[in-house]
Design a protein around this motif. Structure first.
Motif, mmCIF file in Angstrom:
data_model
loop_
_atom_site.group_PDB
_atom_site.id
_atom_site.type_symbol
_atom_site.label_atom_id
_atom_site.label_comp_id
_atom_site.label_asym_id
_atom_site.label_seq_id
_atom_site.Cartn_x
_atom_site.Cartn_y
_atom_site.Cartn_z
ATOM 1 N N THR A 295 0.962 -1.135 -0.095
ATOM 2 C CA THR A 295 -0.057 -0.023 -0.006
ATOM 3 C C THR A 295 0.749 1.219 0.046
ATOM 4 O O THR A 295 1.949 1.308 0.779
ATOM 5 C CB THR A 295 -0.917 -0.021 1.176
ATOM 6 O OG1 THR A 295 -1.827 -1.103 1.128
ATOM 7 C CG2 THR A 295 -1.756 1.238 1.184
ATOM 8 N N VAL A 296 0.590 2.111 -0.909
ATOM 9 C CA VAL A 296 1.503 3.366 -1.127
ATOM 10 C C VAL A 296 0.802 4.532 -0.712
ATOM 11 O O VAL A 296 -0.673 4.643 -1.118
ATOM 12 C CB VAL A 296 1.806 3.331 -2.601
ATOM 13 C CG1 VAL A 296 2.663 4.816 -2.799
ATOM 14 C CG2 VAL A 296 2.493 2.220 -3.089
ATOM 15 N N GLU A 297 1.417 5.478 0.178
ATOM 16 C CA GLU A 297 0.501 6.597 0.293
ATOM 17 C C GLU A 297 0.942 7.715 -0.471
ATOM 18 O O GLU A 297 2.236 7.787 -0.745
ATOM 19 C CB GLU A 297 0.753 7.349 1.891
ATOM 20 C CG GLU A 297 -0.083 8.404 2.226
ATOM 21 C CD GLU A 297 0.438 8.693 3.654
ATOM 22 O OE1 GLU A 297 -0.214 9.776 4.194
ATOM 23 O OE2 GLU A 297 1.524 8.399 4.409
ATOM 24 N N LEU A 298 -0.119 8.462 -1.060
ATOM 25 C CA LEU A 298 0.345 9.371 -2.196
ATOM 26 C C LEU A 298 -0.130 10.681 -1.896
ATOM 27 O O LEU A 298 -1.399 10.948 -1.201
ATOM 28 C CB LEU A 298 -0.241 8.968 -3.447
ATOM 29 C CG LEU A 298 0.177 7.797 -3.930
ATOM 30 C CD1 LEU A 298 -0.872 7.326 -5.346
ATOM 31 C CD2 LEU A 298 1.751 7.453 -4.518
ATOM 32 N N ARG A 299 0.796 11.693 -2.245
ATOM 33 C CA ARG A 299 0.370 13.307 -2.409
ATOM 34 C C ARG A 299 -0.105 13.711 -3.498
ATOM 35 O O ARG A 299 0.342 13.205 -4.466
ATOM 36 C CB ARG A 299 1.383 14.105 -1.644
ATOM 37 C CG ARG A 299 2.790 14.130 -2.408
ATOM 38 C CD ARG A 299 3.929 15.126 -1.747
ATOM 39 N NE ARG A 299 4.274 14.812 -0.670
ATOM 40 C CZ ARG A 299 5.433 14.188 -0.159
ATOM 41 N NH1 ARG A 299 6.034 13.544 -1.054
ATOM 42 N NH2 ARG A 299 5.799 14.106 1.311
ATOM 43 N N SER A 300 -0.731 14.651 -3.542
ATOM 44 C CA SER A 300 -1.391 15.067 -4.722
ATOM 45 C C SER A 300 -0.187 15.947 -5.712
ATOM 46 O O SER A 300 0.857 16.279 -5.123
ATOM 47 C CB SER A 300 -2.385 16.467 -4.525
ATOM 48 O OG SER A 300 -2.631 17.095 -5.750
ATOM 49 N N LEU A 301 -0.431 15.785 -6.900
ATOM 50 C CA LEU A 301 0.461 16.378 -7.741
ATOM 51 C C LEU A 301 0.570 18.004 -7.601
ATOM 52 O O LEU A 301 1.491 18.878 -8.018
ATOM 53 C CB LEU A 301 -0.041 16.079 -9.269
ATOM 54 C CG LEU A 301 0.241 14.563 -9.778
ATOM 55 C CD1 LEU A 301 -0.184 14.430 -11.135
ATOM 56 C CD2 LEU A 301 1.845 14.301 -9.627
ATOM 57 N N GLU A 302 -0.338 18.586 -7.173
ATOM 58 C CA GLU A 302 -0.689 19.929 -6.692
ATOM 59 C C GLU A 302 0.121 20.233 -5.424
ATOM 60 O O GLU A 302 0.280 21.499 -4.981
ATOM 61 C CB GLU A 302 -2.074 20.449 -6.763
ATOM 62 C CG GLU A 302 -2.946 20.059 -7.716
ATOM 63 C CD GLU A 302 -2.189 20.752 -9.175
ATOM 64 O OE1 GLU A 302 -1.787 21.716 -8.867
ATOM 65 O OE2 GLU A 302 -2.249 20.150 -10.143
ATOM 66 N N ALA B 243 8.354 11.931 -6.031
ATOM 67 C CA ALA B 243 8.101 12.751 -5.206
ATOM 68 C C ALA B 243 6.793 12.877 -4.486
ATOM 69 O O ALA B 243 6.486 13.245 -3.256
ATOM 70 C CB ALA B 243 8.388 14.173 -5.878
ATOM 71 N N ALA B 244 5.801 12.021 -5.404
ATOM 72 C CA ALA B 244 4.332 11.945 -4.739
ATOM 73 C C ALA B 244 4.257 11.028 -3.983
ATOM 74 O O ALA B 244 3.015 10.889 -3.114
ATOM 75 C CB ALA B 244 3.434 11.779 -5.996
ATOM 76 N N ILE B 245 5.345 9.960 -3.824
ATOM 77 C CA ILE B 245 4.904 8.849 -2.683
ATOM 78 C C ILE B 245 5.441 9.312 -1.638
ATOM 79 O O ILE B 245 6.561 9.886 -1.291
ATOM 80 C CB ILE B 245 6.009 7.650 -3.449
ATOM 81 C CG1 ILE B 245 5.469 7.147 -4.490
ATOM 82 C CG2 ILE B 245 5.766 6.663 -2.058
ATOM 83 C CD1 ILE B 245 6.383 6.215 -5.156
ATOM 84 N N VAL B 246 4.637 9.183 -0.486
ATOM 85 C CA VAL B 246 4.999 9.825 0.772
ATOM 86 C C VAL B 246 5.313 8.862 1.905
ATOM 87 O O VAL B 246 6.500 8.853 2.164
ATOM 88 C CB VAL B 246 3.566 10.321 1.614
ATOM 89 C CG1 VAL B 246 3.735 10.723 3.139
ATOM 90 C CG2 VAL B 246 3.068 11.597 0.788
ATOM 91 N N ALA C 22 13.009 0.738 3.227
ATOM 92 C CA ALA C 22 12.941 2.216 3.563
ATOM 93 C C ALA C 22 12.461 2.853 2.403
ATOM 94 O O ALA C 22 12.552 2.560 1.213
ATOM 95 C CB ALA C 22 14.244 2.828 3.664
ATOM 96 N N CYS C 23 11.543 3.942 2.769
ATOM 97 C CA CYS C 23 10.777 4.704 1.492
ATOM 98 C C CYS C 23 11.724 5.762 1.297
ATOM 99 O O CYS C 23 11.334 6.992 1.586
ATOM 100 C CB CYS C 23 9.327 5.130 2.201
ATOM 101 S SG CYS C 23 8.673 5.960 0.916
ATOM 102 N N ASN C 24 12.771 5.563 0.679
ATOM 103 C CA ASN C 24 13.768 6.573 -0.006
ATOM 104 C C ASN C 24 13.720 6.765 -1.203
ATOM 105 O O ASN C 24 13.104 5.850 -2.148
ATOM 106 C CB ASN C 24 15.138 6.273 0.669
ATOM 107 C CG ASN C 24 15.686 5.066 0.310
ATOM 108 O OD1 ASN C 24 15.253 4.401 -0.438
ATOM 109 N ND2 ASN C 24 16.372 4.390 1.274
ATOM 110 N N ASP C 25 14.439 7.726 -1.947
ATOM 111 C CA ASP C 25 14.380 7.903 -3.471
ATOM 112 C C ASP C 25 14.845 6.709 -4.127
ATOM 113 O O ASP C 25 14.367 6.437 -4.887
ATOM 114 C CB ASP C 25 15.173 9.384 -3.756
ATOM 115 C CG ASP C 25 14.867 9.765 -5.001
ATOM 116 O OD1 ASP C 25 13.762 9.913 -5.552
ATOM 117 O OD2 ASP C 25 15.856 9.724 -5.691
#
Length: 128
Positions: free
Chosen positions: A27-34, A72-75, A92-95
């Motif tokens: 499950t991935v938490e996403l932030r808006s493109l905005e 960048a959208a993946i929190v 780890a949720c790193n780049d």
């Protein structure tokens, strides 16, 4: 309603296997493109392009820029069951790991499609 209070929240996406449609345990938490975070990456890409002059765009650069925006959208994310990233069951949720996840085309496509669903980022604020 104060129009300045309309801001996007994050949303969650349960990744599916492309052949079966079944959850794969991620499950991935996403932030808006905005969001400010994604906009900052987009501005960085644009600034590099403007500094680079003419004829510096390649297919590889376009793909890399798209991956940077999706990354960048993946929190955050959570892995469960047998899901792993190159053998790591709790990556780890790193780049670097975001780029690994996004290197799987059906997963990148699911994330890209979820980011296109703008209403999903406002659903919980409309209820609250």
């Amino acid at each position: 309603m104060d129009l300045l209070s309309i801001t996007p929240n994050t949303t969650f996406l349960a990744l599916k296997h492309p052949a079966t449609g079944e959850d794969i345990g991620v499950t991935v938490e996403l932030r808006s493109l905005e969001s400010d975070e994604v906009k900052a990456v987009e501005r960085m890409i644009k600034n590099k392009a403007l500094k680079g002059g003419r004829n510096t765009v390649t297919a590889e650069k376009i793909d890399d820029n798209a991956a940077a925006i999706l990354s960048a959208a993946i929190v955050s994310w959570s892995f469960s069951g047998d899901a792993n990233l190159g053998g790591d069951k709790n990556p780890a949720c790193n780049d670097a790991n975001k780029r690994k996840l996004l290197s799987v085309p059906p997963i990148a496509k699911q994330i890209d499609q979820a980011l296109g669903d703008e209403t999903a980022f406002f659903a919980s604020s409309a209820n609250g």
